[in-house]
Write a protein that holds these residues in place. Sequence first.
Motif, PDB file in Angstrom:
ATOM      1  N   GLU A   1       0.830  -1.203   0.000  1.00  0.00           N
ATOM      2  CA  GLU A   1       0.000   0.000   0.000  1.00  0.00           C
ATOM      3  C   GLU A   1       0.867   1.257   0.000  1.00  0.00           C
ATOM      4  O   GLU A   1       0.558   2.243  -0.685  1.00  0.00           O
ATOM      5  N   LEU A   2       1.976   1.222   0.749  1.00  0.00           N
ATOM      6  CA  LEU A   2       2.900   2.354   0.735  1.00  0.00           C
ATOM      7  C   LEU A   2       3.461   2.569  -0.668  1.00  0.00           C
ATOM      8  O   LEU A   2       3.558   3.700  -1.155  1.00  0.00           O
ATOM      9  N   ILE A   3       3.852   1.477  -1.311  1.00  0.00           N
ATOM     10  CA  ILE A   3       4.446   1.571  -2.647  1.00  0.00           C
ATOM     11  C   ILE A   3       3.419   2.071  -3.658  1.00  0.00           C
ATOM     12  O   ILE A   3       3.724   2.921  -4.504  1.00  0.00           O
ATOM     13  N   ARG A   4       2.205   1.563  -3.572  1.00  0.00           N
ATOM     14  CA  ARG A   4       1.154   2.019  -4.497  1.00  0.00           C
ATOM     15  C   ARG A   4       0.877   3.503  -4.313  1.00  0.00           C
ATOM     16  O   ARG A   4       0.698   4.235  -5.294  1.00  0.00           O
ATOM     17  N   ARG A   5       0.845   3.950  -3.070  1.00  0.00           N
ATOM     18  CA  ARG A   5       0.625   5.382  -2.810  1.00  0.00           C
ATOM     19  C   ARG A   5       1.772   6.196  -3.401  1.00  0.00           C
ATOM     20  O   ARG A   5       1.545   7.239  -4.046  1.00  0.00           O
ATOM     21  N   ALA A   6       2.999   5.735  -3.193  1.00  0.00           N
ATOM     22  CA  ALA A   6       4.154   6.448  -3.726  1.00  0.00           C
ATOM     23  C   ALA A   6       4.134   6.462  -5.250  1.00  0.00           C
ATOM     24  O   ALA A   6       4.456   7.479  -5.881  1.00  0.00           O
ATOM     25  N   GLN A   7       3.750   5.355  -5.854  1.00  0.00           N
ATOM     26  CA  GLN A   7       3.712   5.272  -7.323  1.00  0.00           C
ATOM     27  C   GLN A   7       2.663   6.216  -7.893  1.00  0.00           C
ATOM     28  O   GLN A   7       2.865   6.815  -8.957  1.00  0.00           O
ATOM     29  N   ALA A   8       1.549   6.367  -7.176  1.00  0.00           N
ATOM     30  CA  ALA A   8       0.489   7.257  -7.661  1.00  0.00           C
ATOM     31  C   ALA A   8       0.878   8.727  -7.583  1.00  0.00           C
ATOM     32  O   ALA A   8       0.339   9.552  -8.328  1.00  0.00           O
ATOM     33  N   GLU A   9       1.837   9.065  -6.710  1.00  0.00           N
ATOM     34  CA  GLU A   9       2.155  10.468  -6.455  1.00  0.00           C
ATOM     35  C   GLU A   9       3.517  10.894  -6.998  1.00  0.00           C
ATOM     36  O   GLU A   9       3.895  12.058  -6.830  1.00  0.00           O
ATOM     37  N   ASN A  10       4.254   9.969  -7.641  1.00  0.00           N
ATOM     38  CA  ASN A  10       5.605  10.281  -8.096  1.00  0.00           C
ATOM     39  C   ASN A  10       5.894   9.648  -9.454  1.00  0.00           C
ATOM     40  O   ASN A  10       5.218   8.706  -9.875  1.00  0.00           O
ATOM     41  N   SER A  11       6.928  10.152 -10.108  1.00  0.00           N
ATOM     42  CA  SER A  11       7.343   9.595 -11.400  1.00  0.00           C
ATOM     43  C   SER A  11       8.078   8.273 -11.237  1.00  0.00           C
ATOM     44  O   SER A  11       8.031   7.417 -12.122  1.00  0.00           O
ATOM     45  N   ALA A  12       8.790   8.109 -10.122  1.00  0.00           N
ATOM     46  CA  ALA A  12       9.544   6.886  -9.870  1.00  0.00           C
ATOM     47  C   ALA A  12       9.547   6.613  -8.380  1.00  0.00           C
ATOM     48  O   ALA A  12       9.440   7.528  -7.558  1.00  0.00           O
ATOM     49  N   VAL A  13       9.675   5.334  -8.023  1.00  0.00           N
ATOM     50  CA  VAL A  13       9.643   4.912  -6.618  1.00  0.00           C
ATOM     51  C   VAL A  13      10.808   3.976  -6.353  1.00  0.00           C
ATOM     52  O   VAL A  13      11.025   3.015  -7.091  1.00  0.00           O
ATOM     53  N   VAL A  14      11.546   4.253  -5.287  1.00  0.00           N
ATOM     54  CA  VAL A  14      12.580   3.329  -4.840  1.00  0.00           C
ATOM     55  C   VAL A  14      12.201   2.806  -3.457  1.00  0.00           C
ATOM     56  O   VAL A  14      11.803   3.571  -2.579  1.00  0.00           O
ATOM     57  N   VAL A  15      12.282   1.504  -3.299  1.00  0.00           N
ATOM     58  CA  VAL A  15      12.021   0.833  -2.020  1.00  0.00           C
ATOM     59  C   VAL A  15      13.362   0.407  -1.448  1.00  0.00           C
ATOM     60  O   VAL A  15      14.168  -0.222  -2.150  1.00  0.00           O
ATOM     61  N   SER A  16      13.638   0.747  -0.209  1.00  0.00           N
ATOM     62  CA  SER A  16      14.857   0.248   0.432  1.00  0.00           C
ATOM     63  C   SER A  16      14.502  -0.957   1.293  1.00  0.00           C
ATOM     64  O   SER A  16      13.487  -0.950   2.002  1.00  0.00           O
ATOM     65  N   VAL A  17      15.312  -1.991   1.203  1.00  0.00           N
ATOM     66  CA  VAL A  17      15.180  -3.188   2.031  1.00  0.00           C
ATOM     67  C   VAL A  17      16.497  -3.337   2.785  1.00  0.00           C
ATOM     68  O   VAL A  17      17.516  -3.723   2.205  1.00  0.00           O
ATOM     69  N   PHE A  18      16.475  -2.984   4.062  1.00  0.00           N
ATOM     70  CA  PHE A  18      17.700  -3.011   4.865  1.00  0.00           C
ATOM     71  C   PHE A  18      17.328  -3.285   6.313  1.00  0.00           C
ATOM     72  O   PHE A  18      16.648  -2.483   6.952  1.00  0.00           O
ATOM     73  N   VAL A  19      17.729  -4.452   6.815  1.00  0.00           N
ATOM     74  CA  VAL A  19      17.518  -4.777   8.219  1.00  0.00           C
ATOM     75  C   VAL A  19      18.591  -4.016   8.996  1.00  0.00           C
ATOM     76  O   VAL A  19      19.749  -4.426   9.036  1.00  0.00           O
ATOM     77  N   ASN A  20      18.191  -2.914   9.579  1.00  0.00           N
ATOM     78  CA  ASN A  20      19.108  -1.932  10.139  1.00  0.00           C
ATOM     79  C   ASN A  20      19.612  -2.337  11.522  1.00  0.00           C
ATOM     80  O   ASN A  20      18.870  -2.231  12.507  1.00  0.00           O
TER      81      ASN A  20
END
Length: 288
Positions: free
Chosen positions: A35-54
Amino acid sequence: MLETVADLRAWRAAQASGSVGLVPTMGALHQGHAELIRRAQAENSAVVVSVFVNPAQFGPGEDLSRYPRTLPRDLELSGGAGASALFHPSADEMYPAGFSTRVQVSGVTERLEGALRPGHFEGVATVVLKLLELARPDRVYFGEKDWQQLAVVRRMVLDLNVPCEVVGVPTVRDTEESPGLALSSRNAYLTPDQRVRATVLSRALRAMQAAYAGGEHEVGALLGAGQAVLAQEPELSTDYLELVGPDLQPLTGSLDAEVAAKARLVLAARLFGVRLIDNMPLLHFAGK
């Protein structure tokens, strides 16, 4: 697939003509992340997701070593939800030898999760600021389930004049096997039956919302309504159940309409050895 700081910077430079959305995660993605990614995709030209167990946000004895890591599935879910790229750095890439800086946000970090997990929000703020500097997004997206984390990031971005909009996205909840349970990567630690029993958290929060809607405005009585529901689950150990204002300070006494409109119910508990958190606005809104 981006694995280094140089990769991410090069990708960001290629997006110069359009807006970029960033979705920071620790992986083990689920439909809440989608849902976060879909929201970001709807509001931006490009979306980057970070996957990092910090590692910087885990304390001694916490679940860093066993935190679920599902990169192939994360790639599939991210792409299906509309992400353009996935940033998956190593710990050494993010914290190279000699790394000695920590970001400390005062005030909003000192209670609730901050009091119970010393150093946690320093680790969160540090990695988020690094990601914001590297990706230079126009907008960054966080789920409201981690309500205090969202408040910490908003405070940091405001204080440090980071040119990025912080977008909070409502919590996604299960609607089938464990109705009402807030989606979380740590739910994977629970069996299906245990996840059903974990719905006691959302039921307690709903009981407090219902009590307020029914005319009860005393904070003590509202908390009592939630505690009564939690008491029905003998395996549950509550870390905190509070009604807080926008500054995350506890509310007391009788609530007027203006205060109630901004009040948040926050809850953390352990069930079958798994620590779960949840929150809701005091005033019930559909989908929250």
